[in-house]
Design an enzyme around this catalytic site. Structure first.
Site, PDB file in Angstrom:
ATOM      1  N   ASP A   1      80.585 -22.473 -64.854  1.00  0.00           N
ATOM      2  CA  ASP A   1      82.032 -21.817 -64.592  1.00  0.00           C
ATOM      3  C   ASP A   1      82.139 -20.687 -65.785  1.00  0.00           C
ATOM      4  O   ASP A   1      81.381 -20.418 -66.422  1.00  0.00           O
ATOM      5  CB  ASP A   1      82.941 -22.643 -64.225  1.00  0.00           C
ATOM      6  CG  ASP A   1      84.041 -22.188 -63.212  1.00  0.00           C
ATOM      7  OD1 ASP A   1      84.421 -21.239 -63.298  1.00  0.00           O
ATOM      8  OD2 ASP A   1      83.941 -22.806 -62.034  1.00  0.00           O
TER       9      ASP A   1
ATOM     10  N   HIS B   1      80.552 -17.841 -64.946  1.00  0.00           N
ATOM     11  CA  HIS B   1      81.160 -16.763 -63.878  1.00  0.00           C
ATOM     12  C   HIS B   1      82.019 -15.725 -64.954  1.00  0.00           C
ATOM     13  O   HIS B   1      82.061 -14.503 -64.286  1.00  0.00           O
ATOM     14  CB  HIS B   1      82.435 -17.505 -63.295  1.00  0.00           C
ATOM     15  CG  HIS B   1      81.843 -18.562 -62.353  1.00  0.00           C
ATOM     16  ND1 HIS B   1      82.603 -19.322 -61.464  1.00  0.00           N
ATOM     17  CD2 HIS B   1      80.614 -18.954 -62.060  1.00  0.00           C
ATOM     18  CE1 HIS B   1      81.936 -20.078 -60.714  1.00  0.00           C
ATOM     19  NE2 HIS B   1      80.451 -19.756 -61.222  1.00  0.00           N
TER      20      HIS B   1
END
Length: 460
Positions: free
Chosen positions: A272, A306
């Site tokens: 993430d 991300h």
């Protein structure tokens, strides 16, 4: 070298930019002067002296006894020697440095029953839930240090299975929805009880309302979810940490409502966001009403993730004064370098954000994104604000675009400045919607071969 200057559907203000950004960076020495790593007496408490055995039975009790003895003696190091030691939740006390020696591994068991409920924050909402793997609540002068390894043991058969979207409906959904609703309703935190059977994963390291915190040198792998999570903490240093964890919501470092934070010389390879700065979610974030402020990120390497440095999405308390410099970001699986994400439920004022001397290889979406259509998007009364953002001497080698900015009527995205930047291998047109002033000064944009024209920016 061909220079392509964007013709924006917003005003180009080329004067006075440098003065404002210099004033921003001038604040850094004062912030650094307040960030002082904790010091500990020269006393060692080896966990083996309290009954821990490498490769043997779970040694949670032995570690707890060593921490208690160290704290009672006035502080020092609780030492994990070489070898693999199995443990459940570890709770730190003031003046204790949990030190992992060369060749040591703390391997955390994955039985949820071994992580009893504590006062915590889960995705920006306060509640009672499973203890983080390493946890400190209202402690001072604490550390986790050393060249050893912290292994959370998570995989798709254990913690990660609680949010495995590959299986359709995920186990955490019902409890997550209930928690978010309790936060919106203002239900007292003592009544927000989760834990066993709720499938809300614990963070790896969480310091809650702590002062004088150091996380240094350790390698972190296989985290249940967020890896390093200082909440409402002050004077925090995260240094020389190596993180490799690719499960769901495996953010690398999430300083939330924390003040005077230094993150330096770390390596992030995550499932993430590499670094995600947060300040609470929706009404519960506004109830706590504490901004994240005075954060310095320098000398870090961002691989998969991300975003390299992200502000949001749990950002209702706001964030200000973020300084990012001398970092390297490069991976086909790194989506953005600098990312802002909020919506009309989150709100939040995100301001005074400065990035300089950052080298970017490939990013998958854009160098800079501002996403106000994230999740609920414009549906809500709390209009987010992003303003006073400066990128200086930032370079990239390949990206679909430099900008992806999605606002909505009533929200504020304004005063974003690029100075002395070079962006190569740009593949398509910029996306800018509902934005105010964006300025470019001495910026070079080189299109990738056979890319679309870059001589305009669409604006809604």
């Amino acid at each position: 070298m061909k220079k392509i200057f964007l013709v924006l559907a917003v005003p180009l203000l080329l004067g006075a930019a440098l003065a404002a950004e210099r004033m921003g960076w001038d604040a850094v020495p004062a912030i650094l002067a307040r960030i002082k790593p904790p010091q500990f007496p020269a006393r060692d408490f080896s966990i083996t002296d309290f009954g821990a055995t490498a490769g043997g039975a779970e040694c949670t009790a032995a570690i707890a006894q060593a921490i208690a003895a160290c704290h009672a003696a006035g502080g020092g190091r609780v030492v994990v020697p070489a070898g693999v030691f199995r443990t459940a939740a570890i709770h730190l006390s003031s003046n204790v440095n949990l030190h992992l020696a060369e060749g040591s591994t703390l391997e955390f068991v994955t039985d949820p029953a071994k992580y009893p409920n504590v006062f915590t924050r889960w995705e920006g909402v306060e509640c009672l839930n499973h203890s983080p793997l390493i946890y400190a609540f209202e402690q001072r002068n604490i550390a986790v240090t050393g060249p050893g390894k912290l292994d959370g043991g998570a995989d798709w058969n254990t913690w990660w299975a609680w949010n495995d979207k590959r299986q359709g409906a995920v186990k955490q959904k019902a409890a997550r929805d209930r928690l978010l609703q309790l936060g919106e309703n203002g239900t007292p935190v003592a009544e927000r009880i989760f834990g066993a059977g709720s499938f809300l994963r614990p963070n790896f390291i969480q310091t809650y309302r702590c002062q004088d915190v150091l996380i240094e040198g350790v390698t972190i792998v296989r985290s249940p979810m967020w890896e390093i999570h200082p909440v409402l903490s002050t004077n925090v240093t995260v240094r020389d940490v190596k993180i490799s964890s690719h499960g769901p919501n495996n953010d690398g470092c999430d300083p939330e409502c924390s003040r005077d934070v230094l993150i330096e010389n770390c390596i992030f390879d995550t499932g993430d966001d590499c670094i995600a700065i947060k300040s609470g979610r929706n009404n519960d974030g506004r109830r706590v009403a504490t901004a994240a402020e005075n954060l310095i990120v320098r000398g870090c390497t961002m691989k998969d993730g991300h975003g390299g440095v992200v502000l949001g999405s749990e950002i209702s308390g706001g964030v200000r004064n973020v300084f990012v410099e001398d970092c390297r970001m490069d991976s086909p699986s790194l989506e953005r370098a600098l990312r802002f994400k909020s919506n009309a439920q989150r709100g939040g004022v995100l301001e005074n954000i400065f990035m300089r001397n950052v080298t970017i290889g490939r990013v998958a979406e854009a160098v800079l994104t501002v996403d106000f259509v994230y999740e609920e998007g414009p549906r809500g009364p709390h209009k987010p604000v992003v303003r006073n953002v400066v990128l200086e001497k930032v370079t990239s080698q390949a990206s679909p675009r430099v900008l992806w900015i999605a606002g909505f009527a009533g929200a504020t995205i304004d005063d974003i400045r690029f100075v002395d930047c070079t962006f190569r291998g740009v593949e398509t047109a910029e996306v800018v919607s509902h934005a105010g002033t964006i300025t470019f000064r001495h910026v070079t944009i080189e299109p990738a071969k056979k890319s679309r024209s870059l001589n305009s920016v669409p604006s809604k």
